[in-house]
Write a protein that holds these residues in place. Sequence first.
Motif, PDB file in Angstrom:
ATOM      1  N   GLU A 174       0.820  -1.203   0.000  1.00  0.00           N
ATOM      2  CA  GLU A 174       0.000   0.000   0.000  1.00  0.00           C
ATOM      3  C   GLU A 174       0.859   1.260   0.000  1.00  0.00           C
ATOM      4  O   GLU A 174       0.505   2.267  -0.621  1.00  0.00           O
ATOM      5  N   TYR A 175       2.009   1.197   0.669  1.00  0.00           N
ATOM      6  CA  TYR A 175       2.945   2.323   0.663  1.00  0.00           C
ATOM      7  C   TYR A 175       3.458   2.574  -0.753  1.00  0.00           C
ATOM      8  O   TYR A 175       3.505   3.731  -1.217  1.00  0.00           O
ATOM      9  N   ARG A 225       0.693   4.245  -2.654  1.00  0.00           N
ATOM     10  CA  ARG A 225       0.471   5.647  -2.271  1.00  0.00           C
ATOM     11  C   ARG A 225       1.503   6.564  -2.917  1.00  0.00           C
ATOM     12  O   ARG A 225       1.161   7.655  -3.398  1.00  0.00           O
ATOM     13  N   ARG A 241       0.652   6.834  -6.687  1.00  0.00           N
ATOM     14  CA  ARG A 241      -0.495   7.703  -6.943  1.00  0.00           C
ATOM     15  C   ARG A 241      -0.142   9.173  -6.719  1.00  0.00           C
ATOM     16  O   ARG A 241      -0.634  10.057  -7.431  1.00  0.00           O
ATOM     17  N   THR A 266       4.982  11.380   2.125  1.00  0.00           N
ATOM     18  CA  THR A 266       4.147  10.177   2.176  1.00  0.00           C
ATOM     19  C   THR A 266       4.491   9.340   3.393  1.00  0.00           C
ATOM     20  O   THR A 266       5.618   8.854   3.510  1.00  0.00           O
TER      21      THR A 266
END
Length: 344
Positions: A246-247, A250, A253, A330
């Motif tokens: 997921e990192y 992120r 994106r 992030t």
Amino acid sequence: MNTNDHAGPPFHQPGPNVPVSADEAAVHADEFDGMAASVGSALLGKAEVVRLALVALLAQGHLLLEDVPGTGKTTLARAVASSVDGVWRRVQFTPDLLPSDVTGVTVFNQATREFEFHPGPVFANVVIADEINRASPKTQSALLEVMEEGAVTVDGVRHPVPAPFLVVATQNPVEMSGTYRLPEAQLDRFLMRLTVGYADPVAELAIIRGDRLTSPDSLPACTDAERMDRVRRAARRVHVDDSVYEYVLRVARATREHPALSVGLSTRATVAMAHAARTLALTSGRPYATPEDVKTLAQPVWAHRLVLSPESSVGGRTGTDVLAEILEATPAPRPGRPGATAVS
């Protein structure tokens, strides 16, 4: 490690669904340290660059080495090629180089009255594309198909290249005279882009004196196709927590939405990062990947894939600068063993 011994590790290769064990990761890490020491003997003072280059090699991803002339790009490329027990070829890219000089050509044989394919230098396990951005864009693009599919098509006939197939390319900065910018589609085929940089004073003094230098062509082979495949299959079994995946997503994106970028990271780039992170973890002796693996690999795996907006290009910003800002902004998962999902 005996660099001439290509025997497998002292354990049976587990199935694809069995997580890699700590003992198995330690064996691969020991082999990797031997490879890094061997290749590093030809390029003093660049241990981190050598390790990342070998991670790209074992991940069976293509490697782009970019820097000013005289910093050791070709030396590293030759050393990496020599570390593989296979056939390697070097192609010196020049403005008059033709696509057929790279891929091969079909010629008519007067004796047999038939057309025969004469393979080009890409038909090797490791291909050194030296100063790749001195050739025309048309010749550069001749490598696109073979880098992605492991085959070339000449006169409508598809010819597979040997496996493993790896391109180790060197290029000078695009601002230098007589260079052409690599197209974005080709840059995206390279797993990593590394900058060699100048040697530190101690290493440079040793180089000037000629101390402890090993010719890259005389290095013993440290790995072969079977061993590389074994590492690749083991890397697939390295644990990656969902929080790490997921990192990666992120960050990707964020690049797609950043105003300074006209093109962000593709899905190919996120998959490449996951594969590279698993390989880095395995060669570091860990059976699991961490957010730090992603951060370590972010610049070499991702920066060259980013396309700046026209305004950012005029302002002097680089993809490296923008990516550093995105990584800083992030949140990353807290480091830990498998199962740690908390985010800082």
